[in-house]
Design a protein around this motif. Sequence first.
Motif, PDB file in Angstrom:
ATOM      1  N   GLY A   2      38.729  43.103  44.547  1.00  0.00           N
ATOM      2  CA  GLY A   2      39.958  43.518  43.897  1.00  0.00           C
ATOM      3  C   GLY A   2      41.111  42.623  44.287  1.00  0.00           C
ATOM      4  O   GLY A   2      41.012  41.393  44.251  1.00  0.00           O
ATOM      5  N   LEU A   3      42.211  43.250  44.661  1.00  0.00           N
ATOM      6  CA  LEU A   3      43.400  42.540  45.097  1.00  0.00           C
ATOM      7  C   LEU A   3      43.617  42.790  46.579  1.00  0.00           C
ATOM      8  O   LEU A   3      43.548  43.925  47.041  1.00  0.00           O
ATOM      9  CB  LEU A   3      44.634  43.026  44.324  1.00  0.00           C
ATOM     10  CG  LEU A   3      44.598  42.932  42.803  1.00  0.00           C
ATOM     11  CD1 LEU A   3      45.864  43.526  42.224  1.00  0.00           C
ATOM     12  CD2 LEU A   3      44.428  41.491  42.362  1.00  0.00           C
ATOM     13  N   SER A  23      43.131  37.457  44.147  1.00  0.00           N
ATOM     14  CA  SER A  23      42.383  38.293  43.195  1.00  0.00           C
ATOM     15  C   SER A  23      40.942  37.820  43.171  1.00  0.00           C
ATOM     16  O   SER A  23      40.663  36.638  43.025  1.00  0.00           O
ATOM     17  CB  SER A  23      43.004  38.201  41.801  1.00  0.00           C
ATOM     18  OG  SER A  23      42.917  36.882  41.283  1.00  0.00           O
ATOM     19  N   GLU A  24      40.038  38.772  43.333  1.00  0.00           N
ATOM     20  CA  GLU A  24      38.616  38.465  43.357  1.00  0.00           C
ATOM     21  C   GLU A  24      37.873  39.474  42.493  1.00  0.00           C
ATOM     22  O   GLU A  24      37.926  40.674  42.750  1.00  0.00           O
ATOM     23  CB  GLU A  24      38.075  38.499  44.789  1.00  0.00           C
ATOM     24  CG  GLU A  24      38.743  37.502  45.729  1.00  0.00           C
ATOM     25  CD  GLU A  24      38.235  37.629  47.153  1.00  0.00           C
ATOM     26  OE1 GLU A  24      37.196  38.301  47.338  1.00  0.00           O
ATOM     27  OE2 GLU A  24      38.867  37.057  48.050  1.00  0.00           O
ATOM     28  N   GLN A  25      37.214  38.976  41.460  1.00  0.00           N
ATOM     29  CA  GLN A  25      36.404  39.815  40.576  1.00  0.00           C
ATOM     30  C   GLN A  25      37.205  40.972  40.000  1.00  0.00           C
ATOM     31  O   GLN A  25      36.743  42.116  39.948  1.00  0.00           O
ATOM     32  CB  GLN A  25      35.164  40.336  41.333  1.00  0.00           C
ATOM     33  CG  GLN A  25      34.259  39.216  41.822  1.00  0.00           C
ATOM     34  CD  GLN A  25      33.061  39.737  42.602  1.00  0.00           C
ATOM     35  OE1 GLN A  25      32.664  40.882  42.454  1.00  0.00           O
ATOM     36  NE2 GLN A  25      32.476  38.883  43.420  1.00  0.00           N
ATOM     37  N   VAL A  26      38.428  40.675  39.578  1.00  0.00           N
ATOM     38  CA  VAL A  26      39.261  41.682  38.934  1.00  0.00           C
ATOM     39  C   VAL A  26      40.072  40.987  37.843  1.00  0.00           C
ATOM     40  O   VAL A  26      40.546  39.865  38.029  1.00  0.00           O
ATOM     41  CB  VAL A  26      40.184  42.384  39.961  1.00  0.00           C
ATOM     42  CG1 VAL A  26      41.102  41.400  40.651  1.00  0.00           C
ATOM     43  CG2 VAL A  26      41.010  43.480  39.293  1.00  0.00           C
ATOM     44  N   THR A  27      40.189  41.620  36.690  1.00  0.00           N
ATOM     45  CA  THR A  27      40.926  41.025  35.571  1.00  0.00           C
ATOM     46  C   THR A  27      42.086  41.888  35.101  1.00  0.00           C
ATOM     47  O   THR A  27      42.921  41.422  34.336  1.00  0.00           O
ATOM     48  CB  THR A  27      39.993  40.771  34.379  1.00  0.00           C
ATOM     49  OG1 THR A  27      39.359  42.009  33.993  1.00  0.00           O
ATOM     50  CG2 THR A  27      38.925  39.738  34.737  1.00  0.00           C
ATOM     51  N   ALA A  62      48.105  45.855  33.569  1.00  0.00           N
ATOM     52  CA  ALA A  62      48.507  44.457  33.427  1.00  0.00           C
ATOM     53  C   ALA A  62      47.313  43.547  33.691  1.00  0.00           C
ATOM     54  O   ALA A  62      46.442  43.866  34.504  1.00  0.00           O
ATOM     55  CB  ALA A  62      49.631  44.125  34.409  1.00  0.00           C
ATOM     56  N   PRO A  63      47.258  42.394  33.014  1.00  0.00           N
ATOM     57  CA  PRO A  63      46.168  41.444  33.260  1.00  0.00           C
ATOM     58  C   PRO A  63      46.342  40.755  34.608  1.00  0.00           C
ATOM     59  O   PRO A  63      47.463  40.595  35.100  1.00  0.00           O
ATOM     60  CB  PRO A  63      46.302  40.446  32.113  1.00  0.00           C
ATOM     61  CG  PRO A  63      47.749  40.507  31.726  1.00  0.00           C
ATOM     62  CD  PRO A  63      48.170  41.921  31.957  1.00  0.00           C
ATOM     63  N   VAL A  64      45.249  40.338  35.200  1.00  0.00           N
ATOM     64  CA  VAL A  64      45.255  39.607  36.472  1.00  0.00           C
ATOM     65  C   VAL A  64      44.458  38.324  36.295  1.00  0.00           C
ATOM     66  O   VAL A  64      43.296  38.378  35.866  1.00  0.00           O
ATOM     67  CB  VAL A  64      44.630  40.444  37.609  1.00  0.00           C
ATOM     68  CG1 VAL A  64      44.590  39.638  38.906  1.00  0.00           C
ATOM     69  CG2 VAL A  64      45.398  41.734  37.818  1.00  0.00           C
ATOM     70  N   PRO A  65      45.035  37.164  36.607  1.00  0.00           N
ATOM     71  CA  PRO A  65      44.248  35.925  36.592  1.00  0.00           C
ATOM     72  C   PRO A  65      43.152  36.011  37.655  1.00  0.00           C
ATOM     73  O   PRO A  65      43.446  36.158  38.841  1.00  0.00           O
ATOM     74  CB  PRO A  65      45.275  34.831  36.914  1.00  0.00           C
ATOM     75  CG  PRO A  65      46.613  35.453  36.662  1.00  0.00           C
ATOM     76  CD  PRO A  65      46.448  36.909  36.959  1.00  0.00           C
ATOM     77  N   GLU A  66      41.903  35.928  37.244  1.00  0.00           N
ATOM     78  CA  GLU A  66      40.795  36.081  38.193  1.00  0.00           C
ATOM     79  C   GLU A  66      40.666  34.842  39.073  1.00  0.00           C
ATOM     80  O   GLU A  66      40.828  33.713  38.622  1.00  0.00           O
ATOM     81  CB  GLU A  66      39.495  36.322  37.417  1.00  0.00           C
ATOM     82  CG  GLU A  66      38.404  36.991  38.258  1.00  0.00           C
ATOM     83  CD  GLU A  66      37.607  35.992  39.058  1.00  0.00           C
ATOM     84  OE1 GLU A  66      37.137  36.369  40.150  1.00  0.00           O
ATOM     85  OE2 GLU A  66      37.448  34.865  38.595  1.00  0.00           O
ATOM     86  N   GLY A  67      40.419  35.071  40.370  1.00  0.00           N
ATOM     87  CA  GLY A  67      40.252  33.974  41.297  1.00  0.00           C
ATOM     88  C   GLY A  67      41.530  33.214  41.582  1.00  0.00           C
ATOM     89  O   GLY A  67      41.509  32.009  41.831  1.00  0.00           O
ATOM     90  N   ALA A  68      42.653  33.904  41.556  1.00  0.00           N
ATOM     91  CA  ALA A  68      43.955  33.268  41.775  1.00  0.00           C
ATOM     92  C   ALA A  68      44.522  33.655  43.135  1.00  0.00           C
ATOM     93  O   ALA A  68      44.169  34.688  43.722  1.00  0.00           O
ATOM     94  CB  ALA A  68      44.933  33.661  40.674  1.00  0.00           C
ATOM     95  N   THR A  69      45.414  32.822  43.649  1.00  0.00           N
ATOM     96  CA  THR A  69      46.171  33.120  44.867  1.00  0.00           C
ATOM     97  C   THR A  69      47.647  33.121  44.511  1.00  0.00           C
ATOM     98  O   THR A  69      48.126  32.238  43.809  1.00  0.00           O
ATOM     99  CB  THR A  69      45.904  32.092  45.974  1.00  0.00           C
ATOM    100  OG1 THR A  69      46.255  30.781  45.509  1.00  0.00           O
ATOM    101  CG2 THR A  69      44.439  32.103  46.378  1.00  0.00           C
TER     102      THR A  69
END
Length: 236
Positions: A2-3, A23-27, A62-69
């Motif tokens: 998740g986050l 963000s890990e494995q969450v969109t 809200a959308p989340v960029p996956e694999g982002a910092t």
Amino acid sequence: MGLRFETRGSDSPWVDTVWTCTSEQVTTMTSVAGVRWGLVFWEQAGRTYASITGPETRTGTAPVPEGATFTGIEFAVGTSLRAVPTPTLVDGGIELPDTTRRTFRLDGARWETPSPDDAEALVDSLVRARTVVRDPLVAELLRGGRPAISARTVERRFRAATGLTRGAVRQVERARAAAELLATGDPAADVVAKLDYFDEPHLARALRCYVGRTVRQLREGTGGAIALDLDQRLTS
């Protein structure tokens, strides 16, 4: 997954908090109402982005960029951008153009993209350039002061600086405080008493409106990814 959030306070009178997130494995995530505007920087797939975020008056998805910092700066209530009236940012935001890993563009100038440890240095530069300004009346009101001007003028200036009414700020801040207390294990009855809610149903309605969670979800850490640092734990 998740986050994963990490949040710290700031000694700067212009900054409320500085936060980082991965963000890990969450969109998607549950967004949470908030009374502050901010700057957010993130990297995804080798590209760097930046945006201005505004106050949010309600919860949502809200959308989340996956694999982002991410690195975020939440500014103190009453501060604002010279070139962007805060009321225009409410429940929205602006993506900043020409962002690189090293610099970003804001108010017609280029600035160094900050790391979490450089956030206050960036803010100091923005303040010196008058890119970030504030209305001292708002700080006085938040300290409990009573300015010698009409109530209508007070409310007009408060809303111009924050995009929100004083009542809305109190309601959102109280709901966020309630969520944090419940997440750390406080019983709902104790939260009602601490934060002066009328009763538990009123607390539950505020949580649904502003946080998007039930008392049970906050206590158990369920409900999916959420844009709130609840005891710096991984959201499920």
